[in-house]
Design an enzyme around this catalytic site. Sequence first.
Site, PDB file in Angstrom:
ATOM      1  N   CYS A  73      60.367  90.024  24.638  1.00  0.00           N
ATOM      2  CA  CYS A  73      60.227  88.924  23.687  1.00  0.00           C
ATOM      3  C   CYS A  73      59.448  87.779  24.337  1.00  0.00           C
ATOM      4  O   CYS A  73      59.777  87.353  25.442  1.00  0.00           O
ATOM      5  CB  CYS A  73      61.620  88.433  23.273  1.00  0.00           C
ATOM      6  SG  CYS A  73      61.590  86.923  22.289  1.00  0.00           S
ATOM      7  N   CYS A  92      61.866  84.634  24.965  1.00  0.00           N
ATOM      8  CA  CYS A  92      62.965  84.565  25.934  1.00  0.00           C
ATOM      9  C   CYS A  92      62.935  85.675  26.970  1.00  0.00           C
ATOM     10  O   CYS A  92      63.836  85.751  27.807  1.00  0.00           O
ATOM     11  CB  CYS A  92      64.307  84.589  25.202  1.00  0.00           C
ATOM     12  SG  CYS A  92      64.743  86.222  24.549  1.00  0.00           S
ATOM     13  N   CYS A 114      64.497  88.655  17.468  1.00  0.00           N
ATOM     14  CA  CYS A 114      65.143  88.818  18.775  1.00  0.00           C
ATOM     15  C   CYS A 114      66.605  88.393  18.688  1.00  0.00           C
ATOM     16  O   CYS A 114      66.904  87.308  18.210  1.00  0.00           O
ATOM     17  CB  CYS A 114      64.395  87.979  19.808  1.00  0.00           C
ATOM     18  SG  CYS A 114      65.240  87.864  21.392  1.00  0.00           S
ATOM     19  N   CYS A 134      67.089  85.025  21.183  1.00  0.00           N
ATOM     20  CA  CYS A 134      66.557  83.680  20.901  1.00  0.00           C
ATOM     21  C   CYS A 134      66.207  83.487  19.427  1.00  0.00           C
ATOM     22  O   CYS A 134      65.811  82.391  19.034  1.00  0.00           O
ATOM     23  CB  CYS A 134      65.349  83.368  21.780  1.00  0.00           C
ATOM     24  SG  CYS A 134      63.833  84.224  21.315  1.00  0.00           S
ATOM     25  N   CYS A 152      57.417  97.323  12.517  1.00  0.00           N
ATOM     26  CA  CYS A 152      56.025  96.862  12.481  1.00  0.00           C
ATOM     27  C   CYS A 152      56.016  95.449  13.091  1.00  0.00           C
ATOM     28  O   CYS A 152      56.508  94.505  12.472  1.00  0.00           O
ATOM     29  CB  CYS A 152      55.534  96.839  11.035  1.00  0.00           C
ATOM     30  SG  CYS A 152      53.916  96.078  10.845  1.00  0.00           S
TER      31      CYS A 152
HETATM   32 ZN   LIG Z   1      63.846  86.335  22.357  1.00  0.00          ZN
END
Ligand SMILES: [Zn+2]
Length: 178
Positions: A90, A93, A147, A150, A167
């Site tokens: 991510c 984070c 995510c 975060c 996607c």
């Molecule tokens: Zn994250």
Amino acid sequence: MAHHPITHGRAGLNRRTILATGLLGTMAGFTHRPAAASETPPFRYEVTRSDTEWKARLTPAEYRILREGGTELPASSPLWQEDRDGTYCCRGCDLLIYSAAWKVSVPKGWAFFRHSERDAVLTGIDGPVPSYGMSPDDDTTMIEAHCRRCGSHLGHVLLVEGSVLHCINGTSLRFTPA
Ligand SMILES: [Zn+2]
């Protein structure tokens, strides 16, 4: 959510029942009861930042996608064509979200995966809340993916040529080759 009337009603009945049957003294020392639904704390992401902090660590384009749920233009991130072994974290984070082992090559200009790492992605609803066939609005509803650490927007879970795939905006991820 925190004020579910049925839960309150049941809690009141329980308390009255306890008082009426004289069980209150017995129950007083019992503190490890499960929390009622109304006492469940609101969901909080493990990583939280102020808007100012997010803007300081992301480019305007990244902010628009990760924090405002935007979608990058097709083929605008090189990750859509990335086919090396490696990991995708991510951008908000650094949580490991996808492995290259589950990447699927789809010529549509975004990064497609069969699934995420375990417990890495949470989903939401993009568009009107679906009514499962009872409204033409269903066509405009999509499963949003973000995510779990975060809350940053990643992309969507879609039916693509017969397969359910993630996607994902390449902008939301940071690729590290193996
Ligand atoms: Zn994250």
